[in-house]
Scaffold this motif. Structure first.
Motif, PDB file in Angstrom:
ATOM      1  N   LEU A 413       0.829  -1.207   0.000  1.00  0.00           N
ATOM      2  CA  LEU A 413       0.000   0.000   0.000  1.00  0.00           C
ATOM      3  C   LEU A 413       0.864   1.258   0.000  1.00  0.00           C
ATOM      4  N   PHE A 414       1.971   1.230   0.721  1.00  0.00           N
ATOM      5  CA  PHE A 414       2.862   2.395   0.737  1.00  0.00           C
ATOM      6  C   PHE A 414       3.485   2.603  -0.643  1.00  0.00           C
ATOM      7  N   ARG A 415       3.974   1.535  -1.258  1.00  0.00           N
ATOM      8  CA  ARG A 415       4.584   1.662  -2.585  1.00  0.00           C
ATOM      9  C   ARG A 415       3.555   2.153  -3.603  1.00  0.00           C
ATOM     10  N   ASN A 416       2.309   1.654  -3.470  1.00  0.00           N
ATOM     11  CA  ASN A 416       1.266   2.084  -4.400  1.00  0.00           C
ATOM     12  C   ASN A 416       1.028   3.587  -4.285  1.00  0.00           C
ATOM     13  N   ALA A 417       1.013   4.093  -3.035  1.00  0.00           N
ATOM     14  CA  ALA A 417       0.793   5.528  -2.832  1.00  0.00           C
ATOM     15  C   ALA A 417       1.913   6.356  -3.437  1.00  0.00           C
ATOM     16  N   VAL A 418       3.155   5.915  -3.281  1.00  0.00           N
ATOM     17  CA  VAL A 418       4.303   6.654  -3.824  1.00  0.00           C
ATOM     18  C   VAL A 418       4.329   6.563  -5.344  1.00  0.00           C
ATOM     19  N   ASP A 419       4.003   5.371  -5.880  1.00  0.00           N
ATOM     20  CA  ASP A 419       3.998   5.213  -7.333  1.00  0.00           C
ATOM     21  C   ASP A 419       3.014   6.172  -7.989  1.00  0.00           C
ATOM     22  N   HIS A 420       1.873   6.419  -7.321  1.00  0.00           N
ATOM     23  CA  HIS A 420       0.847   7.265  -7.915  1.00  0.00           C
ATOM     24  C   HIS A 420       0.914   8.717  -7.442  1.00  0.00           C
ATOM     25  N   GLY A 421       1.419   8.944  -6.220  1.00  0.00           N
ATOM     26  CA  GLY A 421       1.426  10.305  -5.675  1.00  0.00           C
ATOM     27  C   GLY A 421       2.763  10.989  -5.685  1.00  0.00           C
ATOM     28  N   GLY A 422       3.835  10.254  -5.966  1.00  0.00           N
ATOM     29  CA  GLY A 422       5.156  10.856  -5.994  1.00  0.00           C
ATOM     30  C   GLY A 422       5.810  10.878  -4.624  1.00  0.00           C
ATOM     31  N   THR A 423       7.034  11.431  -4.598  1.00  0.00           N
ATOM     32  CA  THR A 423       7.820  11.392  -3.360  1.00  0.00           C
ATOM     33  C   THR A 423       7.363  12.392  -2.314  1.00  0.00           C
ATOM     34  N   ASP A 424       6.518  13.349  -2.712  1.00  0.00           N
ATOM     35  CA  ASP A 424       6.051  14.321  -1.718  1.00  0.00           C
ATOM     36  C   ASP A 424       4.701  13.947  -1.123  1.00  0.00           C
ATOM     37  N   VAL A 425       4.241  12.727  -1.364  1.00  0.00           N
ATOM     38  CA  VAL A 425       2.956  12.289  -0.826  1.00  0.00           C
ATOM     39  C   VAL A 425       3.085  12.004   0.666  1.00  0.00           C
ATOM     40  N   THR A 426       1.997  12.225   1.376  1.00  0.00           N
ATOM     41  CA  THR A 426       1.935  11.902   2.800  1.00  0.00           C
ATOM     42  C   THR A 426       0.923  10.782   2.999  1.00  0.00           C
ATOM     43  N   ILE A 427       1.313   9.798   3.776  1.00  0.00           N
ATOM     44  CA  ILE A 427       0.483   8.611   3.994  1.00  0.00           C
ATOM     45  C   ILE A 427       0.121   8.531   5.468  1.00  0.00           C
ATOM     46  N   ARG A 428      -1.125   8.196   5.738  1.00  0.00           N
ATOM     47  CA  ARG A 428      -1.604   8.128   7.119  1.00  0.00           C
ATOM     48  C   ARG A 428      -2.205   6.749   7.389  1.00  0.00           C
ATOM     49  N   VAL A 429      -1.864   6.200   8.544  1.00  0.00           N
ATOM     50  CA  VAL A 429      -2.411   4.924   9.006  1.00  0.00           C
ATOM     51  C   VAL A 429      -3.110   5.162  10.334  1.00  0.00           C
ATOM     52  N   ALA A 430      -4.377   4.736  10.430  1.00  0.00           N
ATOM     53  CA  ALA A 430      -5.141   4.971  11.661  1.00  0.00           C
ATOM     54  C   ALA A 430      -6.313   4.008  11.716  1.00  0.00           C
ATOM     55  N   PRO A 431      -6.901   3.835  12.921  1.00  0.00           N
ATOM     56  CA  PRO A 431      -8.072   2.948  13.035  1.00  0.00           C
ATOM     57  C   PRO A 431      -9.311   3.594  12.437  1.00  0.00           C
ATOM     58  N   LEU A 432     -10.231   2.768  11.973  1.00  0.00           N
ATOM     59  CA  LEU A 432     -11.509   3.262  11.481  1.00  0.00           C
ATOM     60  C   LEU A 432     -12.346   3.770  12.652  1.00  0.00           C
ATOM     61  N   ALA A 433     -13.210   4.715  12.359  1.00  0.00           N
ATOM     62  CA  ALA A 433     -13.999   5.349  13.421  1.00  0.00           C
ATOM     63  C   ALA A 433     -14.910   4.358  14.124  1.00  0.00           C
ATOM     64  N   ASP A 434     -15.422   3.368  13.381  1.00  0.00           N
ATOM     65  CA  ASP A 434     -16.336   2.405  14.007  1.00  0.00           C
ATOM     66  C   ASP A 434     -15.621   1.210  14.610  1.00  0.00           C
ATOM     67  N   ALA A 435     -14.291   1.293  14.662  1.00  0.00           N
ATOM     68  CA  ALA A 435     -13.467   0.246  15.296  1.00  0.00           C
ATOM     69  C   ALA A 435     -13.609  -1.121  14.652  1.00  0.00           C
ATOM     70  N   SER A 436     -13.932  -1.147  13.357  1.00  0.00           N
ATOM     71  CA  SER A 436     -14.040  -2.433  12.665  1.00  0.00           C
ATOM     72  C   SER A 436     -12.757  -2.796  11.924  1.00  0.00           C
ATOM     73  N   GLY A 437     -11.774  -1.902  11.975  1.00  0.00           N
ATOM     74  CA  GLY A 437     -10.529  -2.164  11.270  1.00  0.00           C
ATOM     75  C   GLY A 437      -9.647  -0.928  11.246  1.00  0.00           C
ATOM     76  N   PHE A 438      -8.840  -0.791  10.224  1.00  0.00           N
ATOM     77  CA  PHE A 438      -7.948   0.362  10.106  1.00  0.00           C
ATOM     78  C   PHE A 438      -7.888   0.777   8.640  1.00  0.00           C
ATOM     79  N   PHE A 439      -7.304   1.940   8.358  1.00  0.00           N
ATOM     80  CA  PHE A 439      -7.218   2.424   6.986  1.00  0.00           C
ATOM     81  C   PHE A 439      -5.819   2.938   6.697  1.00  0.00           C
ATOM     82  N   VAL A 440      -5.473   2.956   5.429  1.00  0.00           N
ATOM     83  CA  VAL A 440      -4.234   3.561   4.915  1.00  0.00           C
ATOM     84  C   VAL A 440      -4.665   4.523   3.811  1.00  0.00           C
ATOM     85  N   GLU A 441      -4.387   5.828   3.998  1.00  0.00           N
ATOM     86  CA  GLU A 441      -4.789   6.810   2.997  1.00  0.00           C
ATOM     87  C   GLU A 441      -3.633   7.746   2.685  1.00  0.00           C
ATOM     88  N   ASP A 442      -3.727   8.405   1.522  1.00  0.00           N
ATOM     89  CA  ASP A 442      -2.689   9.353   1.123  1.00  0.00           C
ATOM     90  C   ASP A 442      -3.351  10.623   0.618  1.00  0.00           C
TER      91      ASP A 442
END
Length: 507
Positions: A413-442
């Motif tokens: 997921l990190f490589r995918n974000a960099v491949d599409h967003g470039g080297t200045d992309v910021t990636i965030r990892v955090a739990p979902l609000a309903d506590a059913s899992g977690f997310f990775v976003e850029d």
């Protein structure tokens, strides 16, 4: 009217009643002489007596039963008649009298003057009972053999042919394959020379030419009487009895499964016998389908192994050599050589992804408690993020997972974000609000809604540096854990991957 005819004959009214009985009746006196018989009883006794005794007497009445029928002395009839005479208690029993090939239901009523004996022929009833027992045993054995997973198909088929021949009372059971107008005997349990494995003939000269056109079984009880005498199949095989059904594999004709005899049959095949053949035909169809599927799986496995071998040795080895040579000559950081190194690096990633999918390395093994934030930071260091930023939650998000596979999921997921967003992309990892899992976003350009259903397909990529396999691996790792992964829009417009169905571990 005498209640129990014995030494003296019954009166006229009782004679009328007894003579109208369909069952046999006779009376014996205390000296075992026959004092009276109705018509059926007399017929039974005359058939049982020796010919010379019958010829010497006008009537069986007056004859000593044991002297006239000596074959009955050492039988259950002799023993039970004497028991009734001695105990003066009624006796009832069923017994088979071999000289007449007949089963009798016998009721004996004693008196001081002798015995009254009632005989009912139950041979047909016993035959029906025996047939039901044979039916039950045949179906039970069919199930036992066909469901035995330890025995190979060929061995089970031979056992079931033997069972079928015994149950149907025919000497030949065989499986045919029909191809391009020719019938081939694939397997058999047969005495007929033309029905041995490996034998073949034109379909036009086989009974099976009619079988394959039937929706149900083709049954022949007496071929000559049923119009087969002028058929080429009758000339070739001379089968008087035949029953067979279509064998289909994947809804296409394979051939037939049949039982046959050169002799005609005196009785039609029973409904249960035909059901037996139907069940066996369907089982063979299923087994052949399974064998075909297993063969296809093995071919796929062989192709995978060949592919893995080619990728591992024929591609990786020269690639490693090329990377080594470029590193040796790139002492000054030449831009042209850097482009070569980038291409070689992309090839190396592609090879790794291909091997991951080919070897099914996405399967999970040991599940342990894993802190997603800590693991994200570890994965970040090996994901070739080239200057991008990671923001991992400060909260402890501990899940049950295969640590190495979850790390691979995050790296992809990190490589995918960099491949599409470039080297200045910021990636965030955090739990979902309903506590059913977690997310990775850029905060990159995101994924258009029209393409979101395609991103997990092998080979799909919108990046010139992407392999089109990374997100496929992400989905397979998630599925192996029992999770689901979906893609949508991030809080800052980029791509957001949500992993749900995760099992959290309490601190």
């Amino acid at each position: 009217m005498n209640d129990t005819p014995g030494a003296s004959a019954p009166d006229a009214d009782l004679r009328v009643v007894l003579d109208r009985m369909a069952d046999g009746f006779f009376a014996l006196d205390a000296d075992w002489r026959i004092t009276y018989t109705n018509e059926t009883g007399a017929a039974i006794l005359r058939e049982a007596m020796a010919d010379d005794i019958v010829e010497s007497r006008e009537s069986v009445e007056g004859a000593n039963i044991w002297e006239s029928i000596p074959e009955a002395v050492e039988t259950e009839f002799y023993d039970r008649y004497h028991e009734a005479m001695e105990t003066q208690e009624p006796v009832s029993f069923d017994s088979y009298y071999e000289p007449l090939d007949t089963w009798f239901d016998v009721r004996v009523s004693p008196s001081e003057s002798g015995l009254s004996i009632h005989l009912r022929d139950i041979t047909e009833q016993r035959e029906l009972e025996r047939q039901r027992e044979r039916d039950l045993k045949a179906v039970q054995r069919l199930y036992a053999v066909s469901s035995d997973r330890k025995r190979p198909f060929e061995e089970k088929l031979d056992s079931l042919f033997e069972l079928g021949c015994e149950y149907l009372d025919v000497p030949n059971g065989f499986l045919t394959r029909i191809d391009d107008g020719t019938q081939y005997i694939e397997a058999s349990h047969a005495t007929h020379e033309a029905l041995q494995p490996g034998e073949s003939c034109p379909l036009a000269e086989a009974y099976c030419k009619q079988t394959i056109g039937q929706e149900d079984l083709l049954t022949v009880v007496d071929a000559a009487a049923e119009g087969w005498s002028d058929d080429p199949a009758f000339d070739r095989f001379n089968l008087g009895t035949y029953v067979g059904g279509r064998v289909e594999v994947d809804a296409e004709l394979y051939g037939t499964l049949c039982f046959a005899d050169t002799a005609a049959r005196s009785e039609p095949f029973t409904d249960l016998q035909q059901t037996f053949v139907r069940l066996l035909t369907r089982w063979v169809s299923y087994e052949l389908e399974r064998k075909r599927a297993e063969a296809e799986v093995q071919r796929e496995r062989d192709r995978h192994e060949e592919f893995t071998s080619v990728v591992t040795h024929d591609l990786r080895n020269p690639l490693n050599a090329a990377i080594g040579h470029v590193d040796l000559v790139d002492a000054d950081g030449d831009d042209h050589l850097q482009a070569v190194k980038d291409s070689l690096s992309r090839m190396e990633t592609l090879i790794d992804d291909l091997l991951t999918l080919a070897r099914e390395d996405t399967q999970v093994e040991d599940l342990t408690a894993v802190d997603v934030a800590d693991l994200s930071r570890e994965a970040w260091g090996t994901a070739e993020t080239r200057g991008a930023d990671l923001t991992a939650t400060d909260d402890r998000v501990v899940v049950r997972a295969d640590r190495s596979k979850l790390r691979q999921l995050l790296e992809n997921l990190f490589r995918n974000a960099v491949d599409h967003g470039g080297t200045d992309v910021t990636i965030r990892v955090a739990p979902l609000a309903d506590a059913s899992g977690f997310f990775v976003e850029d905060d990159g350009p995101g994924i258009p809604a029209s393409e979101r259903e395609k991103v997990f397909e092998s080979g799909f990529t919108t990046s010139k540096d992407g392999t089109g396999l990374g997100l496929r691996i992400v989905e397979e790792i998630a599925a192996a854990h029992g999770w689901t992964v979906t893609v949508g829009e991030g809080s800052e417009g980029g791509a957001r991957f949500e992993i749900e169905g995760v099992q959290f571990v309490d601190d």
